[in-house]
Design an enzyme around this catalytic site. Structure first.
Site, PDB file in Angstrom:
ATOM      1  N   GLU A  31       0.888  -1.175   0.000  1.00 28.33           N
ATOM      2  CA  GLU A  31       0.000   0.000   0.000  1.00 28.33           C
ATOM      3  C   GLU A  31       0.920   1.216   0.000  1.00 28.33           C
ATOM      4  O   GLU A  31       1.502   1.565   1.022  1.00 28.33           O
ATOM      5  CB  GLU A  31      -0.891   0.005   1.254  1.00 28.33           C
ATOM      6  CG  GLU A  31      -1.880  -1.152   1.325  1.00 28.33           C
ATOM      7  CD  GLU A  31      -3.009  -1.056   0.315  1.00 28.33           C
ATOM      8  OE1 GLU A  31      -3.173   0.005  -0.320  1.00 28.33           O
ATOM      9  OE2 GLU A  31      -3.727  -2.052   0.141  1.00 28.33           O
ATOM     10  N   CYS A  73      -2.455   9.097   2.339  1.00 24.27           N
ATOM     11  CA  CYS A  73      -2.161   8.657   0.968  1.00 24.27           C
ATOM     12  C   CYS A  73      -3.351   8.933   0.064  1.00 24.27           C
ATOM     13  O   CYS A  73      -3.202   9.054  -1.144  1.00 24.27           O
ATOM     14  CB  CYS A  73      -1.837   7.172   0.967  1.00 24.27           C
ATOM     15  SG  CYS A  73      -3.105   6.207   1.805  1.00 24.27           S
TER      16      CYS A  73
HETATM   17  P1  NAP Z   1       8.091   5.321   4.738  1.00 23.56           P
HETATM   18  O1  NAP Z   1       9.230   6.204   4.979  1.00 23.56           O
HETATM   19  O2  NAP Z   1       8.086   4.479   3.532  1.00 23.56           O
HETATM   20  O3  NAP Z   1       7.935   4.440   6.064  1.00 23.56           O
HETATM   21  C1  NAP Z   1       6.941   3.472   6.208  1.00 23.56           C
HETATM   22  C2  NAP Z   1       7.433   2.372   7.127  1.00 23.56           C
HETATM   23  O4  NAP Z   1       8.539   1.712   6.515  1.00 23.56           O
HETATM   24  C3  NAP Z   1       7.937   2.871   8.473  1.00 23.56           C
HETATM   25  O5  NAP Z   1       7.631   1.909   9.451  1.00 23.56           O
HETATM   26  C4  NAP Z   1       9.435   2.942   8.248  1.00 23.56           C
HETATM   27  O6  NAP Z   1      10.204   2.866   9.428  1.00 23.56           O
HETATM   28  C5  NAP Z   1       9.650   1.710   7.403  1.00 23.56           C
HETATM   29  N1  NAP Z   1      10.872   1.720   6.618  1.00 23.56           N
HETATM   30  C6  NAP Z   1      11.567   2.776   6.157  1.00 23.56           C
HETATM   31  N2  NAP Z   1      12.642   2.347   5.470  1.00 23.56           N
HETATM   32  C7  NAP Z   1      12.636   0.980   5.512  1.00 23.56           C
HETATM   33  C8  NAP Z   1      13.476  -0.034   4.998  1.00 23.56           C
HETATM   34  N3  NAP Z   1      14.568   0.240   4.288  1.00 23.56           N
HETATM   35  N4  NAP Z   1      13.177  -1.317   5.238  1.00 23.56           N
HETATM   36  C9  NAP Z   1      12.069  -1.632   5.950  1.00 23.56           C
HETATM   37  N5  NAP Z   1      11.229  -0.713   6.468  1.00 23.56           N
HETATM   38  C10 NAP Z   1      11.499   0.584   6.234  1.00 23.56           C
HETATM   39  O7  NAP Z   1       6.720   6.126   4.661  1.00 23.56           O
HETATM   40  P2  NAP Z   1       6.180   7.196   5.705  1.00 23.56           P
HETATM   41  O8  NAP Z   1       6.810   8.490   5.383  1.00 23.56           O
HETATM   42  O9  NAP Z   1       6.238   6.701   7.084  1.00 23.56           O
HETATM   43  O10 NAP Z   1       4.632   7.194   5.325  1.00 23.56           O
HETATM   44  C11 NAP Z   1       4.105   8.008   4.365  1.00 23.56           C
HETATM   45  C12 NAP Z   1       3.911   7.258   3.064  1.00 23.56           C
HETATM   46  O11 NAP Z   1       3.017   6.152   3.280  1.00 23.56           O
HETATM   47  C13 NAP Z   1       3.256   8.103   2.027  1.00 23.56           C
HETATM   48  O12 NAP Z   1       3.862   7.914   0.787  1.00 23.56           O
HETATM   49  C14 NAP Z   1       1.819   7.605   2.021  1.00 23.56           C
HETATM   50  O13 NAP Z   1       1.151   7.842   0.807  1.00 23.56           O
HETATM   51  C15 NAP Z   1       2.016   6.163   2.287  1.00 23.56           C
HETATM   52  N6  NAP Z   1       0.780   5.564   2.800  1.00 23.56           N
HETATM   53  C16 NAP Z   1       0.096   4.725   1.985  1.00 23.56           C
HETATM   54  C17 NAP Z   1      -1.088   4.173   2.417  1.00 23.56           C
HETATM   55  C18 NAP Z   1      -1.849   3.240   1.527  1.00 23.56           C
HETATM   56  O14 NAP Z   1      -2.709   2.536   2.047  1.00 23.56           O
HETATM   57  N7  NAP Z   1      -1.588   3.184   0.220  1.00 23.56           N
HETATM   58  C19 NAP Z   1      -1.573   4.450   3.698  1.00 23.56           C
HETATM   59  C20 NAP Z   1      -0.858   5.314   4.514  1.00 23.56           C
HETATM   60  C21 NAP Z   1       0.327   5.857   4.037  1.00 23.56           C
HETATM   61  P3  NAP Z   1      10.716   4.232  10.118  1.00 23.56           P
HETATM   62  O15 NAP Z   1       9.530   4.868  10.652  1.00 23.56           O
HETATM   63  O16 NAP Z   1      11.644   3.790  11.164  1.00 23.56           O
HETATM   64  O17 NAP Z   1      11.375   5.030   9.053  1.00 23.56           O
END
Ligand code: NAP
Length: 502
Positions: A267, A301
């Protein structure tokens, strides 16, 4: 910004924080990180620490996965009714404690208390929805086309699952994965975002209390997401990764998952177009835009990222939207009357400010907002920009903030082209009273979901998910449990005709 306003009555900040566990949850026990490390959770309304939680390293992660793997057979052998009962009990416990859980969420994530309560209810609904789905896991029986065999199909749990969630919906993104995993009989390790671990730890505590077996759900909090998750993904012990977060991280994880051919649900990011035709009910369209833009301060998102308004109504729509946006109250989410909380951190605040500046430099006019306020916390005011060029950075990037950019359009084919001109495809919104046009648009828009005359599509009983670079798979709805199930087919010979004397 917060001058003169009091906290909502009856809040007991220290009390609610004290009741949330802050260690790792592995094999049914709360344990510190092996190396003893911890990290602070900050309140985005002040930038100050509200709690400190265990900071797992790669070994802690592997221990959590081993606990999940060694519990898989036990969980898979439980009855669907038992799994449904756990989920129903968890639903009831979450609803009973909604006030406390909402307060914790506001403290770590920033959204106003009323919105946090809304998320708690939304999160709980996934528990209730999948309690019912646990009872409906189907199989099949079919005669082979040649008539000489039978096909028996059954659904079995995929196996130990890794669940990674973002900070913007700290609990709902967790229940959306944990509930179908339990319903299907999959054990899991969940890793919440480092910025908002408390809501997930509180949820895991509830699952434990209602009797979900030790090892069935494990939780790992860490500041080293990549270092902790990669060995788990590559270990061969996990069979599935379900990720919600950015497209950039999702792509990295898909590559890692390919090495073990893990099942994946992704997602990812969005860039939602919100389209208002001149024949729309403008009052409804403004209300829908407010919901699609301002839910979660724009940090969703599904947030309307590009608002296309047909020429004859763009001025009127802009005036009404700006009026509604200007009437919102910005401040710490715990205070009375606040409707817009802070953004998650200073990087988010700076990014939103830069995107607005870029749009202005390319000719946009500010109808309201647009200035970063002074003082502590990561606030940004509700902002409406009009005349935003399709070349502006915000037409391509997720704004993730309370900024509504209006771009005028003339024809249906022009706006469909603009809407689809993005690698993302999560959700689109259309406002029109013309049924033919509504159907043409719903069919032509390249997104996994379409909001037709409504600004919110999320519902635990509907299939949520995107196409293109917005993701793979669906969460919620009847199909949500399938992400955690494998189909097994048993080919059965015969039956042979009965013997003459038999
Ligand atoms: P993110 O930076 O991708 O982080 C999401 C999760 O992934 C966090 O738990 C993060 O941990 C972890 N993570 C980061 N780097 C990683 C790696 N190399 N390996 C494994 N895990 C890793 O995204 P965000 O900034 O938190 O969230 C915002 C994004 O989520 C936006 O793009 C939004 O559109 C998307 N989103 C999508 C949906 C959907 O249903 N499509 C719903 C909600 C949000 P840390 O926190 O420790 O960095």
């Amino acid at each position: 910004m917060s001058e003169g306003r009091e906290d909502v009555e009856g809040l007991d900040r220290d009390g609610v924080l004290r009741r949330v566990p802050t260690d790792l949850f592995i094999g049914g026990e709360w344990v510190p990180a092996d190396a003893g490390e911890r990290f602070d959770v900050l309140d985005p309304a002040s930038g100050r620490a509200v709690a400190s939680v265990a900071d797992a390293g790669p070994d802690d992660g592997m221990r959590a996965l081993e606990a999940a793997a060694s519990t898989q057979a036990e969980l898979a052998a439980t009855s669907p009714r038992q799994r449904a009962d756990w989920l129903t009990a968890a639903y009831e416990a979450v609803m009973d404690r909604a006030g406390d859980l909402a307060h914790v969420m506001t403290l770590e994530m920033g959204k106003p208390l009323a919105e946090a309560k809304g998320e708690i209810t939304y999160a709980a609904e996934f528990l209730r929805h999948f309690a019912a789905e646990a009872l409906r896991i189907e199989g099949g029986y079919q005669t082979a086309p040649a008539g000489n065999a039978r096909f028996l199909t059954m659904h079995q749990p995929v196996g130990p699952s890794l669940l990674i969630t973002p900070w913007n919906f700290p609990m709902a993104m967790g229940t959306r994965k944990i509930a179908p995993a339990i319903a299907a009989g999959c054990t899991s390790v969940i890793k919440p975002a480092a910025q908002t671990p408390l809501s997930m730890l509180a949820l895991v505590q509830i699952l434990h209390e209602v009797g979900v077996p030790a090892g069935a759900v494990n939780a790992v909090t860490t500041t080293q997401a990549g270092e902790v998750m990669e060995p788990m993904i590559r270990s061969g012990l996990a069979r599935k990764l379900s990720f919600t977060g950015s497209t950039a991280v999702g792509k990295v994880l898909l590559e890692q998952c390919a090495q073990r051919v893990l099942r994946t649900s992704m997602e990812l990011g969005g860039n939602a177009p919100f389209i208002v035709f001149a024949d729309a009910d403008l009052e409804d369209a403004v209300a829908g835009a407010m919901a699609a833009k301002m839910r979660n301060m724009g940090e969703a998102c599904t947030a309307a990222n590009r608002i296309y308004v047909q020429e004859p109504v763009v001025a009127e729509f802009g005036r009404r939207l700006a009026e509604e946006m200007a009437a919102l109250t910005v401040g710490p989410g715990t205070q009375q009357g606040v409707t817009v909380g802070p953004l998650i951190d200073d990087a988010a605040q700076t990014k939103v400010a830069e995107l607005v500046q870029d749009a202005i430099e390319r000719g946009a006019q500010v109808l309201t907002g647009g200035e970063v306020p002074e003082g502590e916390g990561y606030f940004y005011p509700p902002t409406v920009l009009t005349g935003v060029s399709p070349d502006a950075r915000m037409a391509d990037e997720e704004i993730f903030g309370p900024v509504a950019p209006l771009t005028p359009f003339t024809t249906e084919s022009e706006v469909l082209g603009l809407a689809n001109d993005t690698p993302f495809g999560l959700v689109s919104y259309v406002y029109t009273r013309d049924l033919d046009r509504a159907l043409r648009m719903a069919e032509g828009l390249e997104s996994g979901m379409v909001g037709l005359n409504q600004g919110v599509v999320s519902n635990p009983s509907a299939p949520f998910g995107g196409i293109k670079e917005s993701g793979l798979g669906r969460e919620g709805g009847a199909v949500g449990i399938e992400e955690f199930l494998e189909v097994k087919y048993v080919g059965i010979a015969g039956p042979r005709p009965a013997a003459q004397d038999g």
